[in-house]
Write an enzyme that holds these catalytic residues in place. Sequence first.
Site, short mmCIF file in Angstrom:
data_model
loop_
_atom_site.label_atom_id
_atom_site.label_comp_id
_atom_site.label_asym_id
_atom_site.label_seq_id
_atom_site.Cartn_x
_atom_site.Cartn_y
_atom_site.Cartn_z
N ASP A 84 -9.45 -14.81 1.44
CA ASP A 84 -9.16 -14.07 2.45
C ASP A 84 -10.56 -13.41 3.10
OD1 ASP A 84 -7.34 -12.60 3.90
OD2 ASP A 84 -7.48 -10.77 2.93
N HIS A 211 -1.90 -8.24 8.89
CA HIS A 211 -2.92 -7.55 7.85
C HIS A 211 -2.76 -5.83 7.93
CE1 HIS A 211 -5.97 -11.07 7.46
NE2 HIS A 211 -4.84 -11.57 7.84
N GLY A 212 -3.24 -5.30 7.07
CA GLY A 212 -3.23 -3.81 7.01
C GLY A 212 -1.88 -3.40 6.54
N SER A 214 -0.23 -2.05 4.00
CA SER A 214 -0.28 -0.94 3.07
C SER A 214 0.01 0.22 4.00
CB SER A 214 -1.55 -0.64 2.08
OG SER A 214 -1.52 -1.82 1.30
N THR A 236 -4.44 -2.07 -0.26
CA THR A 236 -4.55 -0.87 -0.69
C THR A 236 -3.33 -0.37 -1.70
OG1 THR A 236 -6.01 -0.68 1.26
CG2 THR A 236 -5.03 1.39 0.37
#
Length: 283
Positions: A84, A211-212, A214, A236
Amino acid sequence: MPLATTGELVTRAATTRSAVAAFNIITLEHVEAVIAGAESLDAPVVLQVSENAVKFRHGSLLPLARAAVVAAERAAVPVALHLDHVQSDDLLRQAADAGFGSVMYDAAHLPYAENLAATRAAADWAHSQGLWIEAELGEVGGKQGRPALDAHAPGARTDPAEARAFVADSGVDALAVAVGSAHAMTERTATLDHDLLKRLATTLDVPLVLHGSSGVRDDELTAAVAGGIAKVNVGTALNIAMTGAIREFLAAHPEAVDSRKYLGVGRDAMIEAARRIILLLGR
């Protein structure tokens, strides 16, 4: 069972309007927790090793990758291994021999023409090795080692027309899109642009990746999956679960010195975090 590939898992998810959960791993406890959570739900899952995780491991990819491959091959559910957020061409070229079936090549921080040229070269190489490749257009902020970027700033979002041209010219198999999430969020306050996501899903003929995740609420995530997201990256959220459980354990047991005690508690917390997200995405 044999290693699955990210491509087959994401393609299957896209055809059923669900999404496959892709978890970033840092330690063996992360690996074990993600697989245990997936097995408890009889669900496929993707294990992701980021370039930042490789840096944390003194720049060595193989120890964590080999552990993940062995754990995946012993799993009772399909497990894929994904490299990743790769910016280093040297690291990219280690992927095939380390057991990875896919890679996310990240040149999104570069101007469009440079991003396209670098991604085209990476895609050509990846395909020559039988690897499925993901890229990013727009920029999902919050990545370690980069300047902070407001996910709502002008130019941060993925433009549908530009994305169509980028996918066609780069030859990538999936696209991570910037629709309002950000990496490393510790609070779930991100608001996604679902109208933009709908336009992207209508415009593009490759699976879309978020993506991101969390920092995204449950209702926002389920709406994103319904809107066309087929792969959801999570990192996260696992770290929050692990760290919180370990802090609580050590506060209650200040005399503890056996790392297996608190790492076990942290692993159990990550199992539950992984289960919650896998269930949410519709498996």
